[in-house]
Scaffold this active site. Structure first.
Site, short mmCIF file in Angstrom:
data_model
loop_
_atom_site.label_atom_id
_atom_site.label_comp_id
_atom_site.label_asym_id
_atom_site.label_seq_id
_atom_site.Cartn_x
_atom_site.Cartn_y
_atom_site.Cartn_z
N MET A 74 13.92 6.04 -5.73
CA MET A 74 13.75 5.03 -4.65
C MET A 74 14.26 3.61 -6.18
O MET A 74 15.18 3.03 -5.45
CB MET A 74 12.99 4.77 -4.17
CG MET A 74 12.77 6.27 -3.43
SD MET A 74 11.11 5.44 -1.71
CE MET A 74 11.64 3.87 -0.98
N HIS B 295 2.97 -4.54 9.34
CA HIS B 295 1.37 -4.87 8.71
C HIS B 295 0.50 -5.61 9.09
O HIS B 295 -0.63 -5.87 9.19
CB HIS B 295 2.05 -6.04 7.24
CG HIS B 295 2.87 -4.87 6.07
ND1 HIS B 295 2.91 -4.36 6.01
CD2 HIS B 295 3.44 -6.22 5.74
CE1 HIS B 295 3.79 -4.16 4.78
NE2 HIS B 295 4.69 -5.34 4.89
N SER C 193 1.04 -1.66 -0.22
CA SER C 193 0.30 -0.10 0.12
C SER C 193 0.62 1.12 0.02
O SER C 193 0.00 2.71 0.63
CB SER C 193 -1.49 0.32 1.11
OG SER C 193 -1.67 -0.97 1.65
N ARG D 199 8.04 -1.30 -8.93
CA ARG D 199 7.67 -2.44 -10.30
C ARG D 199 7.63 -1.01 -11.24
O ARG D 199 7.38 -0.97 -12.08
CB ARG D 199 6.30 -3.35 -9.90
CG ARG D 199 6.02 -4.70 -10.99
CD ARG D 199 5.33 -5.46 -10.37
NE ARG D 199 3.45 -4.30 -9.53
CZ ARG D 199 2.95 -4.27 -10.61
NH1 ARG D 199 2.81 -4.30 -11.17
NH2 ARG D 199 2.07 -3.20 -10.01
N PHE E 213 9.22 7.88 -6.94
CA PHE E 213 9.42 6.81 -7.40
C PHE E 213 10.80 6.20 -8.21
O PHE E 213 11.58 4.68 -8.38
CB PHE E 213 7.85 6.05 -8.53
CG PHE E 213 8.68 4.68 -8.74
CD1 PHE E 213 8.00 3.65 -8.37
CD2 PHE E 213 8.52 4.27 -10.44
CE1 PHE E 213 7.90 2.71 -8.05
CE2 PHE E 213 8.90 2.90 -10.74
CZ PHE E 213 8.72 2.04 -9.84
N THR F 25 12.41 10.83 -2.68
CA THR F 25 11.60 9.88 -2.26
C THR F 25 11.15 9.06 -3.76
O THR F 25 9.72 9.09 -3.11
CB THR F 25 10.94 9.39 -0.88
OG1 THR F 25 9.70 10.82 -1.38
CG2 THR F 25 11.75 10.14 0.41
S1 PPS Z 1 5.56 -4.17 1.08
O1 PPS Z 1 6.50 -4.94 0.86
O2 PPS Z 1 4.51 -4.96 1.20
O3 PPS Z 1 5.80 -3.32 1.88
O4 PPS Z 1 5.60 -3.15 0.03
P1 PPS Z 1 4.52 -1.17 -0.38
O5 PPS Z 1 5.72 -0.76 0.00
O6 PPS Z 1 4.17 -1.72 0.73
O7 PPS Z 1 3.75 -1.76 -1.32
C1 PPS Z 1 5.23 -1.54 -2.77
C2 PPS Z 1 4.68 -1.02 -3.61
O8 PPS Z 1 4.79 0.15 -4.04
C3 PPS Z 1 5.68 0.85 -5.30
N1 PPS Z 1 6.29 1.95 -4.66
C4 PPS Z 1 6.19 4.17 -4.96
N2 PPS Z 1 4.97 3.96 -5.90
C5 PPS Z 1 4.82 5.16 -6.07
N3 PPS Z 1 6.51 6.09 -5.56
C6 PPS Z 1 7.43 5.53 -4.69
N4 PPS Z 1 8.49 6.36 -3.84
C7 PPS Z 1 7.43 4.26 -4.03
N5 PPS Z 1 8.20 2.98 -3.55
C8 PPS Z 1 7.42 1.81 -3.60
C9 PPS Z 1 5.93 -0.07 -5.49
O9 PPS Z 1 6.67 -0.08 -6.97
C10 PPS Z 1 5.10 -1.08 -5.29
O10 PPS Z 1 3.60 -1.22 -5.67
P2 PPS Z 1 3.34 -1.58 -7.39
O11 PPS Z 1 2.14 -1.42 -7.92
O12 PPS Z 1 3.84 -2.85 -6.93
O13 PPS Z 1 5.02 -1.36 -8.60
#
Ligand code: PPS
Length: 344
Positions: free
Chosen positions: A280, A157, A70, A304, A277, A275
């Site tokens: 990171m 979580h 999330s 992803r 996407f 921070t």
């Molecule tokens: S976990 O393993 O449950 O802790 O994963 P979590 O970090 O909650 O979620 C991973 C998804 O968040 C996306 N993500 C991001 N989105 C936007 N900006 C930033 N900086 C970012 N960092 C991580 C990550 O790509 C996963 O989503 P999806 O849809 O798979 O890309």
């Protein structure tokens, strides 16, 4: 006789057939369901949950709580940067994110046959260095959390109902929720991506298991709704991944105010850039142990897509209909503002 947790939850073991049916056959201690809500976790979770129930939180801890996928890691990096690295000059920032921001719900996931039921080497190494004389069976990440200097940026979580009843009176909690359709795609990819899970399910089957509360981390709705119900507590900030994507500066402003970090607009802009996407993703995966290698190089990565609405590329029209119905039923009578989930 069934085991009972300190939280009052009753532990029920999934049969081998039930585990096989949801595609998870690789946990040394099987899988359990914690009632009454029916939380589905690896079999070692009860031991760790009882430790967490007695955990010594510190007044300056920040706890990031989410249903998986999330936006947890994004929020971890945001808050860690705001608290520990606002000038972007802290050398500790080079350590992998998941090691400098301990996940108190992670130990249960190490109970994999592939891992020999042990934490991967990067965690073991830090554990040996930081936690001499401690018993790893009590939880490597839990001990690492104990050893982490204040202020700690913790991740979990687990739902509120499995946490100490007064957790919100003891620490600030940031809860992040995400469109369950995007969460489901992301979680499916996560289990497929990390070969340690040996996850054997197909997309549509998996989505149905989520809707039927049968698979790991479920049920989704009680997790989000319980946090939503607490959103007016002064120590809880409830945010949506979609709002962060739409206007990160606005949400960073809310976090700045909530945590009392007092960062200037310029610093917040630096945090946003650091921070993003792409930033990171360019710094690499949040966990780098070879056992978490992908099945092959073409497999998806942790970072992803990082977008909203990717579910449209994965849901069949029938699945979309079923999922929408599931969302509708679960929002009926609730004031949870999930308009974004239905609008996409
Ligand atoms: S976990 O393993 O449950 O802790 O994963 P979590 O970090 O909650 O979620 C991973 C998804 O968040 C996306 N993500 C991001 N989105 C936007 N900006 C930033 N900086 C970012 N960092 C991580 C990550 O790509 C996963 O989503 P999806 O849809 O798979 O890309």
């Amino acid at each position: 006789m069934s085991k009972q947790l300190l939280s009052g939850h009753v532990v029920e073991e999934l049969t081998k057939e039930e585990q096989k049916a949801i595609g998870f056959n690789n946990f040394v201690h099987g899988i359990v369901r914690l009632k009454p809500e029916g939380w589905v976790y690896p079999g070692t979770a009860p031991t760790f949950l009882d430790r967490i129930y007695n955990m010594e939180f510190r007044p300056d801890d920040v706890l990031i709580t989410t249903f998986p996928k999330s936006g947890t890691s994004w929020m971890q990096e945001i808050i860690w940067t705001m608290v520990h690295n606002p000038k972007l000059d802290n050398p500790k920032a080079q350590e992998s994110l998941w090691l400098r921001s301990p996940d108190i719900s992670l130990d249960m996931m190490f109970d994999s046959k592939t891992l020999g039921g042990k934490a991967p080497e990067s965690y073991q190494k830090k554990f040996r260095e930081q936690c001499p004389g401690k018993n790893e069976k009590e939880g490597v990440t839990l001990h690492l959390a104990d050893a982490e200097p204040s202020p700690r940026i913790l991740k979990s979580h687990y739902p509120f109902t499995l946490m100490p009843k007064d957790v919100l009176d003891r620490v600030k909690v940031v809860y992040v929720a995400r469109n369950p359709k995007d969460m489901a795609i992301s979680l499916f990819n996560n289990f497929k991506m990390f070969k340690v899970f040996e996850f054997e399910s197909e997309k549509e089957e998996y989505f149905k298991d989520i809707m039927n509360n049968k698979t790991l981390y479920c049920p989704y709705w009680p997790h989000v709704k319980e946090a939503w119900g607490k959103r007016h507590h002064p120590n809880l900030l409830f945010l949506f991944y979609e709002d962060m994507k739409a206007d990160i500066m606005k949400e960073l402003g809310r976090i700045n105010e909530f945590l009392g970090t007092g960062l200037s607009q310029e610093s917040l802009e630096n945090v946003a850039r650091h921070t993003s996407f792409s930033a990171m993703k360019s710094r690499g995966e949040p966990i780098t142990d070879p056992v978490f290698d992908k099945k092959d190089d073409n497999e998806v990565r942790f970072f992803r897509k990082g977008t909203t609405g990717d579910w449209k590329n994965h849901f069949s029209p029938e699945m979309q209909k079923e999922f929408d119905q599931w969302i509708k039923e679960n929002l009926a009578g609730s004031d949870l503002s999930l308009s974004w989930a239905l609008a996409e």
